[in-house]
Design a protein around this motif. Structure first.
Motif, PDB file in Angstrom:
ATOM      1  N   ARG A 187       4.999  11.638   0.872  1.00 13.59           N
ATOM      2  CA  ARG A 187       5.531  11.797   2.240  1.00 13.59           C
ATOM      3  C   ARG A 187       5.847  10.427   2.844  1.00 13.59           C
ATOM      4  O   ARG A 187       6.868  10.252   3.499  1.00 13.59           O
ATOM      5  N   THR A 188       4.955   9.459   2.604  1.00 10.87           N
ATOM      6  CA  THR A 188       5.195   8.105   3.098  1.00 10.87           C
ATOM      7  C   THR A 188       6.508   7.555   2.549  1.00 10.87           C
ATOM      8  O   THR A 188       7.313   6.964   3.273  1.00 10.87           O
TER       9      THR A 188
ATOM     10  N   ARG B 195      -6.644  13.161  -0.052  1.00  8.59           N
ATOM     11  CA  ARG B 195      -5.300  13.525   0.355  1.00  8.59           C
ATOM     12  C   ARG B 195      -4.326  12.562  -0.317  1.00  8.59           C
ATOM     13  O   ARG B 195      -4.615  11.376  -0.473  1.00  8.59           O
ATOM     14  N   ASN B 196      -3.192  13.051  -0.691  1.00  7.74           N
ATOM     15  CA  ASN B 196      -2.185  12.198  -1.297  1.00  7.74           C
ATOM     16  C   ASN B 196      -0.945  12.203  -0.418  1.00  7.74           C
ATOM     17  O   ASN B 196      -0.111  13.110  -0.515  1.00  7.74           O
ATOM     18  N   GLY B 197      -0.831  11.203   0.427  1.00 10.98           N
ATOM     19  CA  GLY B 197       0.320  11.125   1.327  1.00 10.98           C
ATOM     20  C   GLY B 197       1.394  10.176   0.847  1.00 10.98           C
ATOM     21  O   GLY B 197       2.345   9.899   1.566  1.00 10.98           O
ATOM     22  N   ALA B 198       1.260   9.664  -0.384  1.00 12.91           N
ATOM     23  CA  ALA B 198       2.196   8.650  -0.867  1.00 12.91           C
ATOM     24  C   ALA B 198       3.623   9.175  -0.926  1.00 12.91           C
ATOM     25  O   ALA B 198       4.575   8.464  -0.576  1.00 12.91           O
TER      26      ALA B 198
ATOM     27  N   HIS C 228       0.843  -1.203   0.000  1.00 10.01           N
ATOM     28  CA  HIS C 228       0.000   0.000   0.000  1.00 10.01           C
ATOM     29  C   HIS C 228       0.877   1.251   0.000  1.00 10.01           C
ATOM     30  O   HIS C 228       1.853   1.331   0.749  1.00 10.01           O
TER      31      HIS C 228
ATOM     32  N   LEU D 203       0.554   4.056   1.268  1.00  6.84           N
ATOM     33  CA  LEU D 203       0.552   4.850   2.498  1.00  6.84           C
ATOM     34  C   LEU D 203       1.146   4.097   3.689  1.00  6.84           C
ATOM     35  O   LEU D 203       1.100   4.576   4.814  1.00  6.84           O
ATOM     36  N   ARG D 204       1.683   2.915   3.423  1.00  9.18           N
ATOM     37  CA  ARG D 204       2.258   2.139   4.519  1.00  9.18           C
ATOM     38  C   ARG D 204       3.706   2.563   4.756  1.00  9.18           C
ATOM     39  O   ARG D 204       4.545   2.461   3.863  1.00  9.18           O
TER      40      ARG D 204
END
Length: 294
Positions: free
Chosen positions: A96-97, A91-94, A4, A6-7
């Motif tokens: 930052r992740t 939100r798109n945190g990919a 994933h 966002l993991r």
């Protein structure tokens, strides 16, 4: 799941992830007591820092343990997550992740040789049971199962030496169709090794992987970090091949990762347990490993 976007993974004890939490404008902690054993594995005695904290827990006591929240939501997490996400905001945190994962992977606490060793075991295992031994400490951030009940250990909290042997027997009895692997140190195995006879008597195909570092290596690291004096002598490990013979188990001593894969595959297809002795020096450069008690 591990694929994933966002993991983040790893462990919130690693500096990069603690920093990411501190820099976040909002943290939502779901079903976690924010315990020392999870968030301060290296015994820094530094509390987690939050800009804003929302805690969700079904237990009215746990929702306020170890950190005071700006907002406490008491009840089932499924209900509260549905409430929090019903507006469908995007939100798109990919990215930052990805940055956090990359930063965490560069930590001196992450060792690629240990990661390869643990990955080799995971690929041949459905349920991994860890004891208080050096690979299991690394596994708290390097072993990331995709589903629940695939990995459990005793490396935090009271650190009960010898836990993994009887616990792996219990896991195998609970579901004989699963490939259960025990990972334990030579020192820890001395506490419960006779239980291997129980596995033989019950015809359980469990590979008992014994990480042989010739004594209490983790305890010695802690002692060295505190004093230059050696005030204890580690016990010498037994002859595990003879121990296997005494308990009616098979024995193997793989010396590299490919052999370990084959040994685990054979052990899981067996009608009795297998003692798998892995010598520490065969799989890692000991001088590179971190003394996290310093």
């Amino acid at each position: 799941p591990s694929n994933h976007p966002l993991r983040v993974g790893y462990s919130p004890s690693l500096p990069a992830i603690r920093d990411a939490i501190a820099e976040s404008d909002l943290t939502i902690a779901i079903g976690t007591e924010l315990s020392v054993t999870d968030f301060d594995f290296f015994l820094l005695n530094e509390p987690l820092k939050f800009q804003k904290l929302i805690r969700i827990d079904i237990d009215p006591y746990q929702v306020s343990v170890n950190a005071e929240a700006d907002c406490e939501l008491l009840g089932d997490s499924g209900h509260w997550l549905a409430e929090l996400t019903q507006d469908g905001f995007d939100r798109n945190g990919a990215q930052r992740t990805s940055r956090i994962r990359e930063s965490a992977s560069q930590s001196h606490h992450v060792d690629d040789q240990m990661e390869q060793f643990l990955s080799t075991i995971q690929q041949s295992t459905d349920v991994l049971v860890g004891d208080s031994t050096q690979p299991t400490y690394y596994a708290t951030w390097l072993c990331e199962p995709d589903e629940v009940r695939q990995y459990f250990h005793s490396a935090t909290g009271f650190g009960t030496l010898g836990f993994a042997i009887p616990a792996s027997i219990g896991a195998k009895l609970a579901n004989r169709s699963q490939r259960v692997t025990c990972l334990i140190g030579d020192g820890g195995s001395s506490f419960t090794a006779p239980e291997i006879q129980t596995a033989t008597q019950l015809g359980l195909a469990i590979p008992f992987v014994i990480w042989n570092s010739s004594g209490y290596a983790e305890i010695e690291k802690a002692v060295v970090a505190e004093t230059s004096e050696t005030w204890f002598e580690s016990p010498h490990p037994p002859s595990f091949d003879l121990l296997a013979e005494a308990y009616g188990a098979d024995y193997s001593n793989p010396r590299e990762l490919q052999s370990l894969t084959g040994v685990l595959s054979t052990a899981h297809a067996n009608d009795r347990p297998t003692i798998v002795e892995v010598l520490q020096d065969d799989f890692v450069d000991v001088d590179r490993l971190v003394n996290w008690f310093r």
